[in-house]
Design a protein around this motif. Structure first.
Motif, PDB file in Angstrom:
ATOM      1  N   ARG A  86     -31.455 -26.638 -14.412  1.00 19.60           N
ATOM      2  CA  ARG A  86     -31.389 -28.079 -14.709  1.00 19.60           C
ATOM      3  C   ARG A  86     -32.613 -28.821 -14.194  1.00 19.60           C
ATOM      4  N   PHE A  87     -33.133 -28.395 -13.066  1.00 15.89           N
ATOM      5  CA  PHE A  87     -34.290 -29.042 -12.447  1.00 15.89           C
ATOM      6  C   PHE A  87     -35.523 -28.170 -12.618  1.00 15.89           C
ATOM      7  N   THR A  88     -36.658 -28.820 -12.748  1.00 18.15           N
ATOM      8  CA  THR A  88     -37.933 -28.115 -12.828  1.00 18.15           C
ATOM      9  C   THR A  88     -38.950 -28.804 -11.940  1.00 18.15           C
ATOM     10  N   GLN A 146     -38.475 -32.699 -12.510  1.00 17.72           N
ATOM     11  CA  GLN A 146     -37.759 -33.074 -13.721  1.00 17.72           C
ATOM     12  C   GLN A 146     -36.308 -32.670 -13.548  1.00 17.72           C
ATOM     13  N   MET A 147     -35.426 -33.630 -13.691  1.00 13.75           N
ATOM     14  CA  MET A 147     -34.004 -33.380 -13.480  1.00 13.75           C
ATOM     15  C   MET A 147     -33.242 -33.679 -14.767  1.00 13.75           C
ATOM     16  N   ASN A 148     -32.589 -32.673 -15.289  1.00 13.63           N
ATOM     17  CA  ASN A 148     -31.798 -32.807 -16.511  1.00 13.63           C
ATOM     18  C   ASN A 148     -30.332 -32.516 -16.222  1.00 13.63           C
ATOM     19  N   SER A 149     -29.483 -32.907 -17.147  1.00 13.90           N
ATOM     20  CA  SER A 149     -28.043 -32.665 -17.025  1.00 13.90           C
ATOM     21  C   SER A 149     -27.536 -33.077 -15.646  1.00 13.90           C
ATOM     22  N   LEU A 150     -27.895 -34.255 -15.263  1.00 12.62           N
ATOM     23  CA  LEU A 150     -27.553 -34.716 -13.922  1.00 12.62           C
ATOM     24  C   LEU A 150     -26.052 -34.853 -13.747  1.00 12.62           C
ATOM     25  N   ARG A 153     -37.173 -38.139 -13.950  1.00 15.43           N
ATOM     26  CA  ARG A 153     -38.269 -37.397 -13.338  1.00 15.43           C
ATOM     27  C   ARG A 153     -38.741 -38.118 -12.086  1.00 15.43           C
ATOM     28  N   GLY A 193     -25.094 -36.463 -17.057  1.00 16.15           N
ATOM     29  CA  GLY A 193     -25.684 -35.851 -18.239  1.00 16.15           C
ATOM     30  C   GLY A 193     -27.077 -36.343 -18.551  1.00 16.15           C
ATOM     31  N   GLY A 194     -27.511 -37.377 -17.865  1.00 17.38           N
ATOM     32  CA  GLY A 194     -28.817 -37.947 -18.119  1.00 17.38           C
ATOM     33  C   GLY A 194     -29.939 -37.192 -17.440  1.00 17.38           C
ATOM     34  N   SER A 195     -31.145 -37.699 -17.624  1.00 20.10           N
ATOM     35  CA  SER A 195     -32.346 -37.071 -17.075  1.00 20.10           C
ATOM     36  C   SER A 195     -33.190 -38.102 -16.341  1.00 20.10           C
TER      37      SER A 195
END
Length: 122
Positions: free
Chosen positions: A65-67, A80-84, A17, A13-15
């Motif tokens: 989730r990723f950008t 950028q990675m979110n909701s890992l 970059r 759930g973490g992020s």
């Protein structure tokens, strides 16, 4: 030359970059990709960006989730990675392609950075 950084240990759930610093004077002519390789699996492209950042590609599993982004002034590419998720655990690589378009195929890339480890675990 490409230098990837930013990996680490993150809870689900973490992020995080990732950054990729490129050296050379023709950064703007290249497209870039982020790949990953988990233990026992092949290398796959999770995101790619064309030159000038016009077009992007995302692996279905990371879409939303990723950008991926690029800063031509800094000769840098970011992921950028979110909701890992635990399934995102892998060594991540950045790569540069002379083709200029966003491509997911490893054979299209000319230069590779060293990997940076991402571990998603509670």
């Amino acid at each position: 030359q490409l230098q990837a950084s930013g990996g680490g240990l993150v809870q689900p759930g973490g992020s995080l970059r990732l950054s990729c610093a490129a050296s050379g004077r023709t950064f703007t002519e290249y497209s870039f990709g982020w790949f990953r390789q988990a233990p026992g699996k092949g290398r796959e492209c999770v995101a790619a960006i064309s030159k000038r950042g016009i077009n992007r590609y995302y692996l279905d599993f990371v879409e939303g989730r990723f950008t991926i982004s690029r800063d031509d002034a800094k000769s840098a590419v970011y992921l950028q990675m979110n909701s890992l998720q635990v399934e995102d655990t892998a060594v991540y690589y950045c790569a540069a392609s002379k083709l200029g378009g966003q491509t997911k195929w490893t054979e299209d890339y000319d230069y590779w950075g060293q990997g940076t480890q991402l571990t998603v675990s509670s």
